[in-house]
Every structure is written in C-alpha cells, then in structure tokens.
Design a protein around this motif. Structure first.
Motif, PDB file in Angstrom:
ATOM      1  N   PHE A 177       2.117   7.240  -4.086  1.00  0.00           N
ATOM      2  CA  PHE A 177       1.241   6.013  -4.516  1.00  0.00           C
ATOM      3  C   PHE A 177       1.727   6.009  -5.494  1.00  0.00           C
ATOM      4  CE2 PHE A 177      -2.231   8.105  -1.686  1.00  0.00           C
ATOM      5  CZ  PHE A 177      -2.016   6.992  -0.716  1.00  0.00           C
ATOM      6  N   GLY A 178       2.165   6.422  -6.167  1.00  0.00           N
ATOM      7  CA  GLY A 178       2.394   6.344  -7.679  1.00  0.00           C
ATOM      8  C   GLY A 178       1.601   5.923  -8.860  1.00  0.00           C
ATOM      9  N   HIS A 179       0.591   6.571  -8.195  1.00  0.00           N
ATOM     10  CA  HIS A 179      -0.788   6.985  -9.534  1.00  0.00           C
ATOM     11  C   HIS A 179      -1.265   8.124  -9.492  1.00  0.00           C
ATOM     12  CE1 HIS A 179      -3.243   5.161  -6.898  1.00  0.00           C
ATOM     13  NE2 HIS A 179      -2.301   4.728  -6.634  1.00  0.00           N
ATOM     14  N   LYS A 180      -2.057   8.570 -10.093  1.00  0.00           N
ATOM     15  CA  LYS A 180      -3.021   9.142  -9.281  1.00  0.00           C
ATOM     16  C   LYS A 180      -3.865   8.875  -9.267  1.00  0.00           C
ATOM     17  CE  LYS A 180      -1.446  12.079 -13.679  1.00  0.00           C
ATOM     18  NZ  LYS A 180      -1.646  12.251 -15.039  1.00  0.00           N
ATOM     19  N   SER A 181      -5.092   9.946  -8.512  1.00  0.00           N
ATOM     20  CA  SER A 181      -6.265   9.566  -8.194  1.00  0.00           C
ATOM     21  C   SER A 181      -7.864   9.274  -9.251  1.00  0.00           C
ATOM     22  CB  SER A 181      -7.542   9.794  -6.997  1.00  0.00           C
ATOM     23  OG  SER A 181      -7.133  11.232  -7.794  1.00  0.00           O
ATOM     24  N   LYS A 182      -8.555   8.757  -8.997  1.00  0.00           N
ATOM     25  CA  LYS A 182      -9.632   7.894 -10.518  1.00  0.00           C
ATOM     26  C   LYS A 182     -10.796   7.920  -9.277  1.00  0.00           C
ATOM     27  CE  LYS A 182      -9.327   8.641 -15.106  1.00  0.00           C
ATOM     28  NZ  LYS A 182      -8.937   9.845 -15.839  1.00  0.00           N
ATOM     29  N   PHE A 183     -11.560   8.173 -10.390  1.00  0.00           N
ATOM     30  CA  PHE A 183     -13.063   7.326  -9.711  1.00  0.00           C
ATOM     31  C   PHE A 183     -13.720   6.303 -11.117  1.00  0.00           C
ATOM     32  CE2 PHE A 183     -17.983   8.487  -9.147  1.00  0.00           C
ATOM     33  CZ  PHE A 183     -18.247   7.078  -8.619  1.00  0.00           C
ATOM     34  N   ILE A 184     -13.821   5.501 -10.714  1.00  0.00           N
ATOM     35  CA  ILE A 184     -14.509   4.741 -11.900  1.00  0.00           C
ATOM     36  C   ILE A 184     -15.678   3.634 -11.323  1.00  0.00           C
ATOM     37  CG2 ILE A 184     -13.788   2.313 -12.291  1.00  0.00           C
ATOM     38  CD1 ILE A 184     -10.491   3.042 -12.056  1.00  0.00           C
ATOM     39  N   ILE A 185     -16.949   4.131 -12.127  1.00  0.00           N
ATOM     40  CA  ILE A 185     -17.973   3.026 -11.975  1.00  0.00           C
ATOM     41  C   ILE A 185     -18.278   2.262 -12.894  1.00  0.00           C
ATOM     42  CG2 ILE A 185     -19.950   3.765 -11.624  1.00  0.00           C
ATOM     43  CD1 ILE A 185     -18.961   6.830 -12.498  1.00  0.00           C
ATOM     44  N   ILE A 186     -18.205   0.634 -12.477  1.00  0.00           N
ATOM     45  CA  ILE A 186     -18.814  -0.062 -13.320  1.00  0.00           C
ATOM     46  C   ILE A 186     -19.932  -0.371 -12.967  1.00  0.00           C
ATOM     47  CG2 ILE A 186     -18.498  -2.499 -13.813  1.00  0.00           C
ATOM     48  CD1 ILE A 186     -15.370  -1.223 -13.635  1.00  0.00           C
ATOM     49  N   THR A 187     -20.496  -0.308 -14.306  1.00  0.00           N
ATOM     50  CA  THR A 187     -22.012  -0.653 -14.784  1.00  0.00           C
ATOM     51  C   THR A 187     -22.663  -2.318 -15.428  1.00  0.00           C
ATOM     52  OG1 THR A 187     -22.603   0.660 -16.334  1.00  0.00           O
ATOM     53  CG2 THR A 187     -22.388   2.372 -14.321  1.00  0.00           C
ATOM     54  N   GLY A 188     -23.554  -1.708 -15.418  1.00  0.00           N
ATOM     55  CA  GLY A 188     -24.204  -3.259 -16.296  1.00  0.00           C
ATOM     56  C   GLY A 188     -24.299  -4.346 -15.684  1.00  0.00           C
ATOM     57  N   LEU A 193      -6.399   2.583 -17.956  1.00  0.00           N
ATOM     58  CA  LEU A 193      -5.968   3.181 -16.786  1.00  0.00           C
ATOM     59  C   LEU A 193      -4.449   3.623 -16.856  1.00  0.00           C
ATOM     60  CD1 LEU A 193      -7.300   1.847 -13.760  1.00  0.00           C
ATOM     61  CD2 LEU A 193      -7.587   3.913 -14.432  1.00  0.00           C
ATOM     62  N   GLN A 194      -3.603   2.424 -17.999  1.00  0.00           N
ATOM     63  CA  GLN A 194      -2.468   2.818 -18.021  1.00  0.00           C
ATOM     64  C   GLN A 194      -2.294   3.790 -19.383  1.00  0.00           C
ATOM     65  OE1 GLN A 194      -0.890  -0.721 -19.040  1.00  0.00           O
ATOM     66  NE2 GLN A 194       0.223  -0.586 -17.111  1.00  0.00           N
ATOM     67  N   GLN A 195      -3.585   3.868 -20.330  1.00  0.00           N
ATOM     68  CA  GLN A 195      -3.365   4.936 -21.481  1.00  0.00           C
ATOM     69  C   GLN A 195      -3.899   5.976 -21.247  1.00  0.00           C
ATOM     70  OE1 GLN A 195      -5.489   4.125 -24.531  1.00  0.00           O
ATOM     71  NE2 GLN A 195      -3.958   2.209 -25.194  1.00  0.00           N
ATOM     72  N   LYS A 196      -4.195   6.865 -19.925  1.00  0.00           N
ATOM     73  CA  LYS A 196      -4.654   8.115 -19.876  1.00  0.00           C
ATOM     74  C   LYS A 196      -3.611   7.902 -18.355  1.00  0.00           C
ATOM     75  CE  LYS A 196      -9.352   7.575 -20.330  1.00  0.00           C
ATOM     76  NZ  LYS A 196      -9.573   8.175 -21.347  1.00  0.00           N
ATOM     77  N   GLU A 197      -2.896   7.890 -18.403  1.00  0.00           N
ATOM     78  CA  GLU A 197      -1.432   7.803 -17.711  1.00  0.00           C
ATOM     79  C   GLU A 197      -1.656   7.946 -15.864  1.00  0.00           C
ATOM     80  OE1 GLU A 197      -0.155  11.242 -19.869  1.00  0.00           O
ATOM     81  OE2 GLU A 197       0.800   9.629 -21.553  1.00  0.00           O
ATOM     82  N   VAL A 198      -2.990   7.504 -15.482  1.00  0.00           N
ATOM     83  CA  VAL A 198      -2.599   7.558 -14.502  1.00  0.00           C
ATOM     84  C   VAL A 198      -1.989   7.015 -13.862  1.00  0.00           C
ATOM     85  CG1 VAL A 198      -4.155   6.389 -12.111  1.00  0.00           C
ATOM     86  CG2 VAL A 198      -5.608   7.500 -14.488  1.00  0.00           C
ATOM     87  N   PHE A 199      -0.912   5.978 -14.005  1.00  0.00           N
ATOM     88  CA  PHE A 199       0.208   5.570 -13.243  1.00  0.00           C
ATOM     89  C   PHE A 199       1.333   6.087 -13.457  1.00  0.00           C
ATOM     90  CE2 PHE A 199      -2.486   0.895 -14.465  1.00  0.00           C
ATOM     91  CZ  PHE A 199      -3.647   1.724 -13.155  1.00  0.00           C
ATOM     92  N   THR A 200       2.150   6.139 -12.169  1.00  0.00           N
ATOM     93  CA  THR A 200       2.861   7.276 -13.048  1.00  0.00           C
ATOM     94  C   THR A 200       4.391   6.095 -12.529  1.00  0.00           C
ATOM     95  OG1 THR A 200       3.129   7.857 -10.123  1.00  0.00           O
ATOM     96  CG2 THR A 200       2.617   9.572 -11.816  1.00  0.00           C
ATOM     97  N   ASP A 201       4.077   5.258 -11.712  1.00  0.00           N
ATOM     98  CA  ASP A 201       5.533   4.074 -12.140  1.00  0.00           C
ATOM     99  C   ASP A 201       4.251   3.172 -13.080  1.00  0.00           C
ATOM    100  OD1 ASP A 201       4.220   3.032 -10.258  1.00  0.00           O
ATOM    101  OD2 ASP A 201       5.162   2.943  -8.934  1.00  0.00           O
ATOM    102  N   PHE A 202       5.439   2.394 -14.026  1.00  0.00           N
ATOM    103  CA  PHE A 202       4.626   1.202 -14.059  1.00  0.00           C
ATOM    104  C   PHE A 202       5.019   0.039 -14.615  1.00  0.00           C
ATOM    105  CE2 PHE A 202       5.302   4.790 -17.170  1.00  0.00           C
ATOM    106  CZ  PHE A 202       3.920   4.921 -17.873  1.00  0.00           C
ATOM    107  N   SER A 203       4.455  -0.498 -12.945  1.00  0.00           N
ATOM    108  CA  SER A 203       4.654  -1.430 -12.430  1.00  0.00           C
ATOM    109  C   SER A 203       3.715  -2.221 -11.906  1.00  0.00           C
ATOM    110  CB  SER A 203       5.966  -1.806 -10.862  1.00  0.00           C
ATOM    111  OG  SER A 203       4.526  -0.721  -9.595  1.00  0.00           O
TER     112      SER A 203
END
Lengths: 599, 293
Positions: free
Chosen positions: A451-462, A588-598
């Motif tokens: 996928f070119g990225h790690k997995s992550k669970f993102i919750i938006i609230t409020g 997400l970028q700062q957390k190095e979730v994306f392995t490619d920077f596209s």
C-alpha cells in the motif's frame, strides 16, 4: 404551634405474613383518633355487608384484591400524628411473593417496627426482613411480639422470642431499641400500656414511636451533589447554564472550588440558582438545587460534584457489594446489567460471588454461581466506566445502588469496599482474543510495501462536522492512492449493530464493535477512519486497547487537538476543511505512516 | 429544612428525573390545586421554565372560571398548553348531566377515555398558539410515554399504594398486584415499547401540605376554593354536576389552613364532595385501574 416546623417521620412495619402488621397499624390509627371521620364505620359496614367479622387490618386494605386474599400485597401509606410529630406509617407486605414491595416500603423509612407472632414464633420472613432492615440502613428498630393474647400473655413465651430473635439480630450487628409484648387485636401495649402484662415494665408502642430520634449527620459529611442534569433553557433570553441536582451531604458556598468525579474536571461556584426564592450564598444537604459555574464545563449526568478541600469519593470500576435480588431471572456472572447509582447510569457485570447468603437463616451457600430471587450475596461488581462512590459506612446515599435487568429494577445493593485492580473484563477479553488470533502468512511489512503506508485507525470527533471531515480525509487519501476506508456508526446501526439499541447501556457495545472493526481493518493494512459525535476519554481508552497491536490517531475538532497515546499537538484552529485535512495528513507524515512520500 | 422544603425537594428531584428520562413527557393539569402546585414545582425544578407540555382533559362540564384561569396562566407563564376531549360522547350527549348514563360511565367517557386517547395521540389534541391566543390542532401525535400527575397518597385507599414511577400497560391499566420496586431515590425509568409510566411527584403530600405550600409560595389558585360570601366553597374541583361545595367560611388560604388543621375538616375526607367515589365502593379502584387519575 407552628405546623411548618412539625417534624415528620416515616416508619415501616414489617414481619412475616399473618403476624399482624396491618392490625398493628389499624389499631394505632383507631386508638389515636387518626382515622378520617366515617372510615371506621365505612369499613365496618363493608364487613357486615360481606358477612365477615370486622378486623382492624381491613382499614388499610383499601383495595378489593387484598381484602379477598386477606394479605397485604403492596405497601400502603397512612398518616397519623401524635403531639410530638407527624408520621407516615408504611405497611409492608409480609408474603415472600411481595418482597420487592416490602423493600420499596422499607427503603423510605427512618425507623422500623418488626412484628413477630408470639404463638407462631420466628418465621422465615421475620429473619429475612430483619436482614433487609439492616441492609437498607434503617437505623432504628423495635420488635413487637404480637398476639400475646393467644399465649395467655405468658412472659416465658415473650422471653423465648426475645432471646432467639435478639441473638439473630446480634449476628447482623443490629441492636434493637427494645422488644415489646403486644396484642394488636385487643390494643394491649399499643397506644396504652397493658394491664394484662404487668411483668412488662417498658413503654407502649406509641411511646417508642415518639421516642425514635431523627438522625441527621449528613450536614457534617463532605459535600456531595450528583449532577442530575445540566440545563440551558433559552426562553426569555435566559443564558444560565445550570448544573442541577440534589445535595446529598455537606454544605457549599458561592466562590468555593469544586471538582467533579469521576472526570476530575474543576471549577468554581458562581451562583446558587432557584426559582421564587431569596438569593442564597450557602446551601446544604437535602436541597434540590442548581449552580452556575465559572467555567463552561461539558459534564455528563451522574458526575458527582465535590468540594476540592474535602475528602473525595472513590472513582473506580470495581467494588465489593452486598446485593439482594428481586428479579424473576437470577443474576448471572458476566451478564451485562444497568447500574443506577446516584444520578449515574453505567453498565455493570457481576464478576465474582464471594458468598451467597440465605437471608432467612444467614447460612452461606457456597459455590452457587448465580444470585437467585430473594437471595442475598456478597459479591464483586465491575462497571464499564469509572463511577464515583463512597462506601455505605462513609456516605450512605453514595454507597447504594440498584441493578436493572431489562426494563425492571431487579436488585439493590450497598457498597462495602473498593477493589483496587489492574485487570478488567476488557483487558482479559483482549488478551484472549490475541492468543487466538489466527494470522495468515502475510506480514505487516508485506502489506505496507503493497500500500505504500502503514495502517492506522483515525477517529474524528466533535463539532457538527466530524463525519464530513472524516469523509473528506478518506477522499484525499484515496486520491493520493492510499488504501483508506471510512465507516460511521450510522452505517452499522441496522447491520452489524442491528441487535443492539442506541440506549446508553449499549453504547459500550457500539464502541467495542468499532474497536474490533479497527483491529481487523488495521490488520488488513488500511487507513481506517471513523467519526464519533460523542466519545469520552474512557471510550478512547477502550478503542486504543481494542486496536492493539495497531495504533490510533484521535482528531478532536472541539479541542483543536490531534493526538495518539503518546503525543498531542494543537491543530491550527481553522474551520476550513482543506486546512484541517492538510494538518491531519501532515501529522500522518510526521508519524512516518507513509512509506512513500507521494501525497 | 422544614417539612415543606423536604417535600418540595423530593418532588423537584422526581420531576427532574422524569424530564431526564422521558422524551415524550407531559404534566396532567386538572386546574385543581394539586396539579397547580405540581406545575409550580416544575417551575422550581427548571428554574422558572416549564419545558414539559401541560395536558388538560376538558369534559366541557368544568366550571367556566376554571378554563379562564387555565388560559390566563398558560399565557402568563408561557406554557405549552394542550387539551383533549371526548368529542363523540359530548356530541351524542352520553353524559350524566344529559341523563343518558350514570355517573361512573360519564367519568369513563369524558375523563378516562378522553385521557387515554389524548395521551395516545389518536384523538385530536388542541394546543395553544401563543401568537394568536387560540387553540389549534396539535401536530404532535406522538404518544406520551411519561405522564406526570398530581396524585396524593392521602386522597383515598388506592392512591396510597401508588409508586412514584408507576407503569401502565398498553390498555392504560394499572397492575396493582405487580408493581416495580422503588429503592431510595431510584425509580423505574425503563419501560417496554407500548407501555408508559405515570409519575407522581406529590405522592407524599397531604391536602394540608398543599395549602401550606400555596400560602408559602403565593401560588395563584381558582377562586372557587374560597368562600365568596355565601358560606360555601369547593374543597375539591371536578365537573359541576358531580361536585358539591362544602359549607365553609374560609375566604383565604390562611383560613383554609386553619380549617384543615384544627377545624371541622380535620377529620373529613377531602373527596367527600365527589359523588362518583361513593358509587365506586369508596375505593375508586375500578376507575383507576382503567387509567382514571
């Protein structure tokens, strides 16, 4: 005398069926002239019409059902007064079938009269009621040994009941004020002292009733006010935000610092609110009132307002309690019930039965792994989220609760101690889940390479826009060829969640299922996004645990914060959708979730 | 706290509990002193506001002054005022006054049935439009699932056994033999679909307490309760064909209190002027099981 200052007291009359409770009350009412004019004649006339001998008990059995069966089905209240004060006498049924009614009546009482038939002796419910009286926290008890006329007013019969029942009560830690030999039918030792029992030197029932004292130590205890509701009525430009509730104990004044538990939120009292009353600077226990605060706190109903400078209640999920069960179905281990304690409602499970007690003889029944109807058990309960409470010995009203099974109150209980623990139902369940997780041959690395990225669970609230932000984020990520997927609770409602309601009790389950979905989706390598309109820190705690070994990122639009378990960062505060999405992607970028920077 | 403050606090607690737990809630307002005290307590509970609709069952036999009083207060206190009635029975004159039915059947027609269908929402409800001051057909047809009533335990036998939160089944029936437990200040607030709860914040109040509170708070009441010079006053208000005034010289709230405490009424039941009670064996339970208040 100023009638407004006349004291009022609730007294309950309990005892085994047919031991003469209703007769005691009927006789007391008749002998103190407390009956409405014509009532005695009316009941006598009814008896005559139905060709039955008149009994004083009929005065109370106003309902046809009860007269037919000759037993008290439900608690009836009657009013009577002496020179000293006004009384509400509660007639509690003695039949085991109606134990829940007996408990309802007794729970309102400040003192109890327990009636035992001298002729028949101590019966099952004499003991069960004695136990419940002690458990319900009724501080004053007088035992009436009734039907002395049937045993020829014999002192030795009275002495025998007194000694047997006295030692039973002693085991419960209850000391009755006294035992009185009476004949309710003949009025002996009720309103007047009996001439037939000269061997008895104590006072009559009426004298004892007037001798009960008002125990009110609640004003000396630390301040507690469960928040029943938060009001903001906007009519007539009313902009007050009022935290309403009834003060259980203690006192508080304007300007004092308060803390709400279990959330730990703090503020200062700005005003004491009321309608058609003089402004108050201080208020204390017993009053149903309301406060405005210096800060605009978001508080859930059921939080307990306390004073910062006083001893605080416990906040926790596990406690030891004594429960008595009235439900048709037994209370089962690990089944989910609703707990109502003060103004809080929380889901609760029975995690351990310490001892199961037969209340009729106080013998413990070992090994029984459920609490049957009319049983009493010492047990450990666990709530899903922390609740604020005190033990019953410290502050009575913060240490008692009811348990709701389905639609009905099925049990009542008192908290005897707090249980400190680092384990919980959810962590145990997750441990088991991870042990049994059947992983395929594909690794996490394989997926992020794909996928070119790690997995992550993102919750938006409020905000009102949480779902819009979530959907926009999904679009942005998909456009950048990331494997993102959004789902909101609405999509689950009639599918995955179709077997549960949106009642508060099932919210926990809704959250759990989202957490389990997150575990699956992140394991599949996705950027899994959801939006929740309301969620608190306990919900996030559960979600974070459920998602493990993967991680989640929480975007709070209300607080302009983006955070994970370790870090938090302020968002720009902009309401611009593009800007918000940008800053999430940046995070997400700062957390190095994306392995490619596209992106 | 004195006893009135205690009664007030408990009632306020119950009202707040009801408001918190029930989405479709109403207060039954008979215009009488008890339910008017209830309405006042709602203003206490909600800091001057009444966020709950008031429902009045209009039998058309209420003393006209009662209706004026109702509408005046509704306007003054900005109440969400709703009434309902048994139009069919009134049109067909199936009333005691018209001589077609006995008292109990009349009560059943004009009160019990009207109440049942107004609460269920399957008969029209009429709601006050505060802009025009007129009643209009209410668009809200949702059944009320929480019904607050000013019932007192001391009124008569069956009421002494009521719960604060008392379930009614689909037919509005009250199962006296199987009532839910109430412990401390925890009440039954969960209910199965199709059923509803009656909520009774005034259960512990006596007739005397009601008058003492009216005096303390200076609550406006209908003048029918007071002797207007003819030596008569109403002690309990109902429909005029079935409610008789009592002999009394009390012209003020204070005088009524004295009369109730130590005077001629201290030992006579309040509803002694209500004829339908007598026909029901003195217990009212036949009517109440069907949903009568």
């Amino acid at each position: 005398m100023n009638q407004n200052t006349r004291e009022q007291m609730n007294i309950v009359v309990v005892g085994h069926v047919d031991h003469g409770k209703s007769t005691v009350i009927g006789r007391l009412l008749a002998d103190t002239d407390s009956l409405p004019k014509g009532k005695l004649d009316q009941v006598k006339a009814t008896c005559e019409r139905n060709a039955r001998p008149f009994e004083y008990a009929f005065l109370l059995d106003a309902l046809k059902d009860e007269q037919a069966q000759g037993i008290t089905i439900d608690t009836a209240r009657c009013f009577f007064k002496t020179k000293k004060r006004d009384y509400i006498i509660i007639d509690a049924p003695g039949h085991i079938e109606f134990l829940k009614n007996m408990v309802s009546g007794a729970a309102r009482a400040e003192a109890a009269l327990l009636v035992i038939d001298a002729h028949e002796g101590i019966q099952e419910n004499s003991k069960r009621h004695g136990y419940l009286i002690s458990m319900l926290g009724i501080p004053q008890l007088v035992v009436l040994v009734n039907k002395m006329d049937l045993v020829n007013y014999d002192k030795s019969v009275f002495d025998s009941v007194t000694s047997q029942y006295g030692s039973f009560l002693k085991n419960l830690g209850v000391t009755p004020i006294s035992f009185i030999p009476i004949s309710a039918r003949n009025g002996e030792n009720l309103a007047f002292r009996s001439e037939k029992m000269n061997w008895y030197s104590g006072g009559s029932v009426l004298e004892h009733i007037d001798g009960f004292t008002k125990r009110d130590e609640d004003h000396l205890k630390p301040f507690r006010m469960p928040v029943q509701d938060v009001y903001k009525f906007t009519a007539h430009n009313d902009d007050r935000r009022i935290f309403a509730g009834t003060i259980e104990t203690g006192q508080i004044s304007v300007g004092e610092k308060v803390i709400f538990l279990p959330s730990g939120k703090k503020s200062t009292i700005t005003s004491i609110e009321g309608f058609n009353q003089k402004p108050k600077q201080t208020i204390g226990n017993g009053y149903a009132t309301g406060f405005t605060l210096k800060d605009e706190l978001y508080l859930k109903r059921g939080e307990v307002m306390c004073r910062e400078d006083e001893r605080l209640p416990y906040s926790g999920t596990r406690f030891k309690a004594n429960i008595f069960w009235m439900g048709r179905n037994p209370m089962l281990l690990n089944k989910k019930y609703k707990l109502k304690i003060t103004a809080a409602r929380e889901s609760v499970r029975l995690v351990e039965i310490v001892t199961n007690i037969d209340a009729s003889d106080l013998s413990s029944i070992n090994g029984k792994q459920q609490i049957d109807r009319h049983d009493v058990a010492e047990c450990i309960l666990e709530t899903t989220k922390p609740i604020a409470f005190d033990t019953i010995d410290d502050i009575q009203s913060l240490g008692r609760f009811v348990i709701v099974d389905g639609y009905d109150i099925a049990g009542g209980g008192i908290i005897t101690s707090v249980v400190e623990t680092d384990t919980s139902i959810i962590t145990d369940a997750i441990k088991q889940r991870e042990i049994n997780w059947d992983t395929g041959f594909v690794t996490e690395k394989d997926r992020s390479a794909l996928f070119g990225h790690k997995s992550k669970f993102i919750i938006i609230t409020g905000g009102v826009n949480a779902d819009i932000v979530a959907k926009a984020l999904e679009s942005k990520l998909i456009k950048s060829k990331k494997a993102a997927y959004y789902i909101g609770p609405a999509s689950l409602k009639d599918g995955l969640d179709s077997d549960i309601s949106d009642d508060y009790i099932d919210r926990e389950e809704i959250i759990r299922r989202i957490g389990e979905l997150a575990r699956i989706m992140t394991d599949a390598g996705l950027l899994f996004i959801t939006a929740l309109s309301i969620a608190d820190e306990y919900d996030f705690d559960v979600l974070s645990k459920l998602t493990r070994p993967y991680e989640f990122l929480h975007v709070s639009l209300d607080n302009n914060i983006i955070k994970d378990n370790n870090h938090k960062r302020l968002l720009s505060g902009s309401h611009d959708l593009e800007v918000i999405i940008e800053s999430i992607v940046e995070e997400l970028q700062q957390k190095e979730v994306f392995t490619d920077f596209s992106i | 706290m004195d006893h009135l403050e205690k009664l007030e606090s408990k009632s306020v607690y119950i009202l707040r509990e009801a408001y918190r737990e029930f989405k479709n809630l109403c207060i039954l307002w008979s215009i009488g002193k008890d339910s008017t005290v209830l309405l006042w307590l709602a203003r206490k509970a909600f800091f001057g506001h009444v966020p709950i609709p008031l429902v009045h069952i209009d039998t058309q036999y209420k003393i006209p002054e009662m209706i004026d009083y109702r509408d005046n207060l509704a306007r003054e206190w900005n109440l969400n005022m709703v009434y309902g009635q048994n139009k069919e029975a009134l049109e067909q004159k199936l009333t005691f006054h018209d001589g077609k039915v006995d008292r109990l059947t009349c009560c059943k027609n004009l009160k019990t049935l009207a109440l049942k269908h107004t609460l269920a929402g399957d008969w029209p409800r009429y709601r006050m439009n505060h802009t025009t001051g007129q009643y209009e057909i209410d668009t809200n047809k949702e059944p009320y699932t929480g019904v607050i009533a000013g019932v007192r335990a001391d009124e008569e036998g069956s009421r002494s056994k009521e719960r604060y939160f008392s379930p009614r089944d689909k037919e509005n029936e009250w199962d006296v033999a199987d009532q839910p437990p109430e412990l401390w200040n925890q009440f039954k607030t969960n209910f199965a679909p199709g059923t509803h709860l009656r909520i009774h914040p005034l259960l512990d109040w006596t007739e005397l307490n009601i008058w003492e509170y009216i005096e303390r708070e200076n609550i406006p009441t209908v003048s029918l309760y007071y002797n207007q010079g003819d030596g008569k006053r109403y002690r309990s208000l109902g429909c005029w064909p079935c409610t008789k005034p009592v002999e009394s010289n009390s012209r003020t709230v204070k005088e009524i209190i004295v009369e109730l405490r130590s005077g001629k009424f201290s030992n006579i039941a309040e509803r002694s002027g209500r004829e339908q009670d007598k026909e029901d064996g003195g217990g009212l339970e036949t009517l109440r099981k069907d949903g009568y208040m």
